[in-house]
Motif scaffolding. Structure first.
Motif, PDB file in Angstrom:
ATOM      1  N   ASP A 130      -5.393   7.276 -36.848  1.00  0.00           N
ATOM      2  CA  ASP A 130      -6.440   7.614 -36.335  1.00  0.00           C
ATOM      3  C   ASP A 130      -7.004   9.012 -36.617  1.00  0.00           C
ATOM      4  OD1 ASP A 130      -4.435   7.811 -34.606  1.00  0.00           O
ATOM      5  OD2 ASP A 130      -5.908   8.849 -33.157  1.00  0.00           O
ATOM      6  N   THR A 163      -2.991   3.801 -34.094  1.00  0.00           N
ATOM      7  CA  THR A 163      -4.286   4.302 -34.356  1.00  0.00           C
ATOM      8  C   THR A 163      -4.624   5.080 -33.110  1.00  0.00           C
ATOM      9  OG1 THR A 163      -4.823   2.075 -33.414  1.00  0.00           O
ATOM     10  CG2 THR A 163      -4.696   2.245 -35.804  1.00  0.00           C
ATOM     11  N   ASN A 188      11.173  14.814 -35.883  1.00  0.00           N
ATOM     12  CA  ASN A 188      10.531  15.610 -34.441  1.00  0.00           C
ATOM     13  C   ASN A 188       9.001  15.319 -34.449  1.00  0.00           C
ATOM     14  OD1 ASN A 188      12.726  17.083 -35.837  1.00  0.00           O
ATOM     15  ND2 ASN A 188      13.131  17.536 -33.562  1.00  0.00           N
ATOM     16  N   SER A 242       8.647   8.039 -29.363  1.00  0.00           N
ATOM     17  CA  SER A 242       8.470   7.266 -28.106  1.00  0.00           C
ATOM     18  C   SER A 242       7.224   6.670 -27.839  1.00  0.00           C
ATOM     19  CB  SER A 242       8.731   8.600 -26.959  1.00  0.00           C
ATOM     20  OG  SER A 242       9.927   9.276 -27.261  1.00  0.00           O
TER      21      SER A 242
HETATM   22  N1  LIG Z   1      -3.743  10.454 -32.285  1.00  0.00           N
HETATM   23  C1  LIG Z   1      -2.313   9.922 -32.076  1.00  0.00           C
HETATM   24  N2  LIG Z   1      -1.538  10.414 -31.646  1.00  0.00           N
HETATM   25  C2  LIG Z   1      -0.302   9.834 -31.477  1.00  0.00           C
HETATM   26  C3  LIG Z   1      -0.081   8.614 -32.013  1.00  0.00           C
HETATM   27  N3  LIG Z   1       1.228   8.464 -31.976  1.00  0.00           N
HETATM   28  C4  LIG Z   1       1.797   9.425 -31.056  1.00  0.00           C
HETATM   29  N4  LIG Z   1       0.992  10.212 -30.824  1.00  0.00           N
HETATM   30  C5  LIG Z   1       1.038  11.706 -30.100  1.00  0.00           C
HETATM   31  O1  LIG Z   1       2.165  12.464 -30.785  1.00  0.00           O
HETATM   32  C6  LIG Z   1       2.639  13.466 -29.998  1.00  0.00           C
HETATM   33  C7  LIG Z   1       4.118  13.160 -29.962  1.00  0.00           C
HETATM   34  O2  LIG Z   1       4.461  12.142 -29.723  1.00  0.00           O
HETATM   35  P1  LIG Z   1       5.797  11.535 -29.214  1.00  0.00           P
HETATM   36  O3  LIG Z   1       5.960   9.918 -28.877  1.00  0.00           O
HETATM   37  O4  LIG Z   1       6.424  12.361 -28.080  1.00  0.00           O
HETATM   38  O5  LIG Z   1       6.747  12.026 -30.434  1.00  0.00           O
HETATM   39  P2  LIG Z   1       8.264  11.793 -30.660  1.00  0.00           P
HETATM   40  O6  LIG Z   1       8.563  11.746 -32.145  1.00  0.00           O
HETATM   41  O7  LIG Z   1       8.958  10.776 -29.748  1.00  0.00           O
HETATM   42  O8  LIG Z   1       8.697  13.482 -30.519  1.00  0.00           O
HETATM   43  P3  LIG Z   1      10.181  14.078 -30.306  1.00  0.00           P
HETATM   44  O9  LIG Z   1      10.962  13.080 -29.292  1.00  0.00           O
HETATM   45  O10 LIG Z   1      10.085  15.586 -29.612  1.00  0.00           O
HETATM   46  O11 LIG Z   1      10.687  14.171 -31.675  1.00  0.00           O
HETATM   47  C8  LIG Z   1       2.205  12.713 -28.485  1.00  0.00           C
HETATM   48  O12 LIG Z   1       1.237  13.801 -28.161  1.00  0.00           O
HETATM   49  C9  LIG Z   1       1.470  11.548 -28.823  1.00  0.00           C
HETATM   50  O13 LIG Z   1       0.601  11.159 -27.799  1.00  0.00           O
HETATM   51  C10 LIG Z   1      -1.003   7.881 -32.722  1.00  0.00           C
HETATM   52  O14 LIG Z   1      -1.029   6.864 -33.401  1.00  0.00           O
HETATM   53  N5  LIG Z   1      -2.256   8.549 -32.636  1.00  0.00           N
END
Ligand SMILES: Nc1nc2c(ncn2[C@@H]2O[C@H](COP(=O)(O)OP(=O)(O)OP(=O)(O)O)[C@@H](O)[C@H]2O)c(=O)[nH]1
Length: 660
Positions: free
Chosen positions: A612, A637, A457, A462
Motif C-alpha cells: 500500500d 496492503t 528487520n 509480526s
Molecule cells: N503500510 C503498511 N505497514 C505495514 C505493513 N506490514 C507491516 N507494516 C508496518 O511495518 C512496521 C514494522 O512491522 P513489524 O511487524 O513490527 O516488523 P517486524 O519485521 O516484525 O520487525 P522486527 O521484529 O523489528 O524485525 C509496523 O509499523 C507495521 O505496522 C503493510 O502491509 N503496510
C-alpha cells in the motif's frame, strides 16, 4: 528548497501556512492580485477548473516562483513558494496532494455557512507529505544513479531515457536528503488563521471560517502517544518510545551484546533485555507477561490500536490515513479513466510509443525490438523491479515478438500487453497449489501445521504473522502464536499485544482460538520453537505460527542459526516477509534466506508487505520470485488485520504496466 506554503481563500484569508525561509508577503499578494483579483489571463491558468498544479503555469516574482492550485467550490488557493533558481521535481505533487488532504480533512467544515476555523492543526499532515515525497525522490535518485552508472559502461549509442518522468533534479535531495533539511521558521504550533496579521491585506475577508479545528485538531497520533507515555506498542511505536527515551537520558556508552554462532546471547555480556514474564518453564498466553511490572499492565489502548465504528481493532497512523486519502482520490480519477479501457488500458501506450516508428506489415526483428525493449526495461526499473529480473521479463517479451508480422500500431500494443502478461504470469504463478486451509485441514487431526515467518528487520514479520493468524481464526482454527524473536527488546510484548487484539476480535466473532507461547528473551529460538510445537500438539492446536527475529541477510552468524531453527521446528511452511519498498536488495535478500535452511530445505513462499505504500512500484515481488522461483503467497496492503491478500497476477500486471 521550499520557502513557504500557504493555504488561503480566494478573498485572501490565510487558513494555514508554513515558512521555511523568510519570504516577502508581496510574493503571494502579487500572485493573488495578478491571477485571482485582476484575473489576468495566464495561458492555461485554471482558477475556474481546479486543475492540478502541473497544469497551472508557474507565477514568477522577485526571484521566486509560485506553484498553485485551487478548489473553486470552496474558494481555496494552495500556493508553494520557492527560489526560481531551483527546479523542484516534486513540487506539483506536493501542491496537489496537500489540496486533496486539506479538502478531505476540512472540506465539510468549510462548506458550512458562517463557519470560521480558528486554528487548524495541519502541520503533521504537511510534514508527512514532505517526508514521503523526499523519500520517493531519494529512491528515484538512487535508482537513476545506478542506471546511469550502468549506462556509462554501455555502448555510446544507448542513451538514458526517462520516458515521461522528469529526470531527478536538485531539490530536497540536494540539501542532503535528510528529514531535518527543513527548518520550520514557524513554531511547532499550527499557524493561527484568520487574524489581521495573517490575512492578505489586499482583499476583503468575505469568507471567515470558524469551527473546532478539524480532524487534526483532535491531536495527532504522535501527540497522543507522547501524552499517554505507554509501556508497550503494537507496531513501530516502540521505536518512537525508544527515541524519546534516548533524548531524555544522558549519553552512556553502551556495551554491545555478544552472540554465539547459534544467535544465542552470552548471558554475561550485557544487561538482560527480558522485559517479559520470568521464564518458568512452558508458558503460554500473555497472563504471565502481565505479572511483570511495567510490561503489559499499563498499556493505554490508544497507543497501540484504533477501533473503527464497529469497535474492531486496527493499527493506524498518520501515514496510513494520508495514504488512504490520496489512494481514494486516485481511485476516483482512475475509475473514470479505466472505465473505457481494458486491464492495462492506455497505460502501456507509454511503452507502445516506442513502436511508433515501426510501420505496419513488417516482420519484427531483434534490431527492431532493441530500443523498445530497453525502454521497457527502464520502465520496469522505475517500478522497482531489480535489473536482472527486468532483463529476464523483457527477454520473455522479446522472444514472443520476434518474427511477428505487424499490422498496425494498435495490434503491436496489444501484443506487448499479452506478451508481457504471459511473461509475468509464467514468472509469478506458483507451480503447485498453496491452499493453506486445505493443507491445514489435511493434517490437523494428527499434529499442528507449523508456519514460521522469517525476514530482515522491520519488514512486517509480526504484523503479517498476525494478519495470517486473523485469517486462520476467521476459519475457526485454533492457533498458537510463538514468540521466537528472543533477541529484540520489546518483540515479545509486541506480539502479545497482537495476540490480545486477536483474542478480542475472536471473542466478538466467536471464531477460532488464539494463545501466545513465549519464553522471554536471550533463549535459543530453535529450542523455544521445538518446545512450542510439542506444546501445541499436546494442547490440540491446529496451527503453530512462529515469529522469528529479524536479521540482515548478509549477517552470516544470524543467518546460520536458521538451519538449526528449521531442523528443530520442522515447519510445514517457511514464509519470508519482503518489504515492497526494498528495491534492488530484494534479490540478495531472497536468495540468502532461501539458501539459509540447509538440508535441501528452502522457502515456501513470500509475503510482500507494505504494498500500500509504494503505489504502482510493486517490482519487489517480481524480483524476489525471479531470484528464487519461490511464489508470492500473500501481499500486505496495510496495517489492519484484514489487510492481507492472495497474489493476483492481473493486479500486479496492471500496476507494473501503468505509466505513472
Ligand atoms: N503500510 C503498511 N505497514 C505495514 C505493513 N506490514 C507491516 N507494516 C508496518 O511495518 C512496521 C514494522 O512491522 P513489524 O511487524 O513490527 O516488523 P517486524 O519485521 O516484525 O520487525 P522486527 O521484529 O523489528 O524485525 C509496523 O509499523 C507495521 O505496522 C503493510 O502491509 N503496510
Amino acid at each position: 528548497m521550499l520557502d513557504s506554503f500557504e493555504i488561503l481563500t480566494t478573498s485572501g484569508v490565510v487558513l494555514w501556512s508554513k515558512t521555511y525561509a523568510p519570504t516577502s508577503p508581496s510574493i503571494i499578494n502579487s500572485l493573488i492580485t495578478s491571477v485571482f483579483i485582476e484575473e489576468r489571463t495566464l495561458p492555461g491558468a485554471g482558477v475556474a477548473d481546479d486543475i492540478s498544479a502541473a497544469n497551472n503555469p508557474p507565477y514568477k516574482y522577485d526571484q521566486h516562483t509560485c506553484k498553485w492550485t485551487t478548489v473553486k467550490e470552496l474558494g481555496l488557493i494552495f500556493v508553494a513558494v520557492y527560489r526560481s533558481l531551483l527546479h523542484l521535481s516534486w513540487i506539483d505533487k506536493l501542491v496537489d496532494n496537500i489540496k486533496i488532504i486539506f479538502v478531505e480533512l476540512y472540506g465539510d467544515q468549510l462548506r458550512k455557512p458562517h463557519t470560521t476555523i480558528v486554528k487548524c492543526a495541519f502541520d503533521d499532515y504537511f510534514d508527512q507529505q514532505i517526508r514521503q515525497l523526499e523519500k520517493t525522490a531519494l529512491n528515484r535518485d538512487t535508482k537513476v544513479a545506478e542506471s546511469t552508472a550502468l549506462r556509462a559502461e554501455a555502448p555510446a549509442s544507448v542513451t538514458q531515457d526517462f520516458g515521461n518522468e522528469p529526470p531527478p533534479l536538485p531539490g530536497i535531495l540536494s540539501r542532503g536528503a535528510s528529514k531535518n533539511n527543513y527548518k520550520d521558521l514557524t513554531s511547532n504550533e499550527s499557524t493561527p488563521i484568520a487574524t489581521p496579521d495573517t490575512s492578505r491585506p489586499s482583499t476583503p475577508a468575505s469568507h471567515l471560517l470558524t469551527g473546532k479545528g478539524g480532524p487534526g485538531g483532535k491531536g495527532s497520533r504522535r501527540a497522543r502517544k507522547a501524552a499517554n507515555t505507554p509501556t508497550a506498542y503494537a507496531s513501530s511505536g516502540d521505536e518512537l518510545q525508544s527515541k524519546r527515551d534516548k533524548a531524555s537520558k544522558p549519553a552512556v556508552a553502551k556495551k554491545g551484546r555478544k552472540w554465539d554462532a547459534d544467535g544465542l546471547a552470552d548471558e554475561d555480556s550485557d544487561t538482560p533485555l527480558d522485559y517479559s514474564a520470568p521464564a518458568n518453564g512452558a508458558t503460554s498466553g500473555e497472563d504471565e507477561i502481565k505479572e511483570r511490572p511495567g510490561a503489559m499492565k499499563e498499556i493505554d489502548q490508544s497507543s497501540w490500536g484504533w477501533k473503527n465504528e464497529k469497535g474492531e481493532f486496527f493499527l493506524k497512523d498518520l501515514d496510513d490515513q494520508v495514504d488512504s486519502i490520496l489512494a481514494s482520490a486516485t481511485a476516483k480519477k482512475t475509475d473514470t479513466v479505466t472505465s473505457s479501457t481494458g486491464i492495462v488500458g492506455s497505460s502501456i501506450s507509454a511503452i507502445g510509443g516506442y513502436f511508433r516508428s515501426i510501420v505496419g506489415g513488417k516482420t519484427l526483428t531483434k534490431e527492431d525490438l532493441e530500443k523498445p525493449m530497453k525502454a521497457m526495461e527502464d520502465h520496469l526499473l522505475r517500478k522497482n523491479v531489480a535489473r536482472e529480473a527486468a532483463i529476464r521479463l523483457c527477454e520473455g517479451v522479446e522472444r514472443e515478438l520476434i518474427g511477428v508480422k505487424t499490422e498496425n500500431f494498435e495490434s503491436i500494443q496489444t501484443r506487448i500487453e499479452s506478451a508481457m502478461e504471459s511473461s509475468l504470469q509464467k514468472m509469478l504463478t506458483p507451480t503447485s497449489s498453496h491452499d493453506l486451509v486445505l493443507e491445514i485441514n489435511a493434517i490437523k487431526k494428527q499434529r499442528p501445521y507449523v508456519i514460521s515467518i522469517v525476514g530482515v528487520n522491520g519488514v512486517g514479520k509480526s504484523t503479517n504473522l498476525s494478519k495470517i493468524c486473523f485469517f486462520l481464526l476467521q476459519r475457526n482454527f485454533k492457533v498458537l502464536v510463538v514468540a521466537c524473536d528472543t533477541f529484540r527488546s520489546g518483540a515479545v510484548e509486541q506480539l502479545a499485544v497482537h495476540v490480545r487484539n486477536l483474542k478480542e476480535l475472536t471473542a466478538r466473532e466467536g471464531t477460532g482460538k488464539v494463545e501466545l507461547y513465549q519464553k522471554g528473551y536471550g533463549k535459543d529460538a530453535a529450542n523455544v520453537a521445538k518446545d512450542a510445537v510439542t506444546f501445541g500438539a499436546q494442547e490440540g492446536y491446529d496451527v503453530v505460527l512462529i515469529d522469528t527475529a529479524g536479521r540482515r541477510h548478509n549477517d552470516q552468524r544470524l543467518m546460520s542459526s536458521l538451519e538449526k531453527f528449521a531442523n528443530f521446528a520442522k515447519p510445514d511452511k517457511i514464509l519470508m516477509v519482503g518489504e515492497a519498498l526494498v528495491g534492488t536488495d530484494s534479490v540478495a535478500q531472497a536468495r540468502n534466506f532461501n539458501a539459509a535452511f540447509g538440508n535441501g530445505r528452502s522457502l515456501d513462499g513470500f509475503i510482500i508487505s507494505k504494498c500500500d505504500t509504494v503505489g504502482d512500484m510493486v517490482g519487489t515481488l517480481v524480483s524476489m520470485v525471479h531470484a528464487t522461483n519461490v511464489p508470492v503467497l500473500f501481499v500486505g496492503t496495510g496495517q489492519h488485520y484484514n489487510d492481507l491478500r492472495g497474489l493476483s497476477v492481473q493486479w500486479a500486471l496492471k500496476k507494473l504496466m501503468s505509466s505513472n
